[in-house]
Design a protein around this motif. Sequence first.
Motif, short mmCIF file in Angstrom:
data_model
loop_
_atom_site.label_atom_id
_atom_site.label_comp_id
_atom_site.label_asym_id
_atom_site.label_seq_id
_atom_site.Cartn_x
_atom_site.Cartn_y
_atom_site.Cartn_z
N ALA A 1 0.83 -1.20 0.00
CA ALA A 1 0.00 0.00 0.00
C ALA A 1 0.87 1.25 0.00
CB ALA A 1 -0.93 -0.01 1.22
N ALA A 2 0.75 2.07 -1.04
CA ALA A 2 1.51 3.31 -1.13
C ALA A 2 1.12 4.26 0.00
CB ALA A 2 1.25 3.97 -2.48
N PRO A 3 2.08 4.99 0.56
CA PRO A 3 3.47 5.10 0.13
C PRO A 3 4.41 4.07 0.75
CG PRO A 3 3.09 6.64 1.91
CD PRO A 3 1.78 5.95 1.66
N PHE A 4 3.85 3.13 1.48
CA PHE A 4 4.68 2.13 2.17
C PHE A 4 4.59 0.79 1.43
CE2 PHE A 4 3.06 5.10 5.46
CZ PHE A 4 4.26 5.79 5.67
N ASP A 5 4.81 0.87 0.13
CA ASP A 5 4.62 -0.32 -0.71
C ASP A 5 5.89 -1.12 -0.92
OD1 ASP A 5 5.65 1.79 -2.12
OD2 ASP A 5 4.22 1.69 -3.77
N ALA A 6 6.99 -0.71 -0.30
CA ALA A 6 8.23 -1.48 -0.44
C ALA A 6 8.16 -2.78 0.35
CB ALA A 6 9.43 -0.65 0.02
N VAL A 7 7.31 -2.82 1.38
CA VAL A 7 7.19 -3.98 2.24
C VAL A 7 5.73 -4.43 2.26
CG1 VAL A 7 7.45 -4.87 4.59
CG2 VAL A 7 9.14 -3.28 3.67
N GLU A 8 5.49 -5.72 2.13
CA GLU A 8 4.13 -6.25 2.18
C GLU A 8 3.59 -6.16 3.61
OE1 GLU A 8 2.42 -10.06 0.09
OE2 GLU A 8 3.16 -10.63 2.09
N ILE A 9 2.33 -5.75 3.74
CA ILE A 9 1.70 -5.69 5.05
C ILE A 9 0.46 -6.58 5.06
CG2 ILE A 9 2.53 -3.36 5.53
CD1 ILE A 9 -0.30 -2.34 4.95
N ASP A 10 0.17 -7.13 6.23
CA ASP A 10 -1.03 -7.91 6.44
C ASP A 10 -2.10 -6.95 6.97
OD1 ASP A 10 -3.08 -9.54 7.49
OD2 ASP A 10 -1.68 -11.17 7.86
N ALA A 11 -3.15 -6.74 6.17
CA ALA A 11 -4.15 -5.73 6.54
C ALA A 11 -4.76 -6.02 7.90
CB ALA A 11 -5.24 -5.66 5.48
N GLY A 12 -4.89 -7.30 8.28
CA GLY A 12 -5.45 -7.62 9.58
C GLY A 12 -4.63 -7.05 10.72
#
Length: 213
Positions: A183-194
Amino acid sequence: MHAAPPVAPPRTPRRPTIEDWLAIPEEKRAELIDGRIVYQGMPGPVHGRTQAGVIALVRGAYDRRPGGAERPGGWWISMEVDMEIGGLGCRPDVLGWRRDKHPTMPEPDRRGIVTAAPDWICEVLSPTTAHVDMGDKRLGYHRAGVAHYWLADPHNGTLTVLRWTPEGYLIALVVGRGDKVHAAPFDAVEIDAGGLFGDDMEEPPPSNEPTAP
């Protein structure tokens, strides 16, 4: 016959100013939105857990000097900073400035408020003030040039990612619990939405291999 006395025109109510907003005790959790004072309710456990979840997933990888792939850095991350931006007197839930634009973290002025517009803001929606975050605040943040605006909705378990365009914010992404995204702008690292909503992360399954002595 006496003439009737002239009727005075109705007075236009004076619009509150930044000074009026600053005079309100902080514990009343007021903001100045579109020329009116808006009071936020005291945050409950769900709101606080979501706010903490956003901080946890973003700050660890980004609130540092630029680094490697897993910890890219490059941001100043903070929360609940009193600000005057885009005609608003506001206190965003979570926010961040890019370090390549701000070599040092922006500081409050003599009034105690920050005027440097963040490059990213995340508001945690609550039933009583969601319409403000999605309405007048959204317009004010756009006027201020906030490039990325997130709306984290813990009650529906969704994250809406907005991107600035000259015409207004564009919805770039909508995700929910169970989604793993960049998720931009923090799209360099995958995040778990939960994790944004404080969900317990799955523990790795125990290994059956013997441990080394």
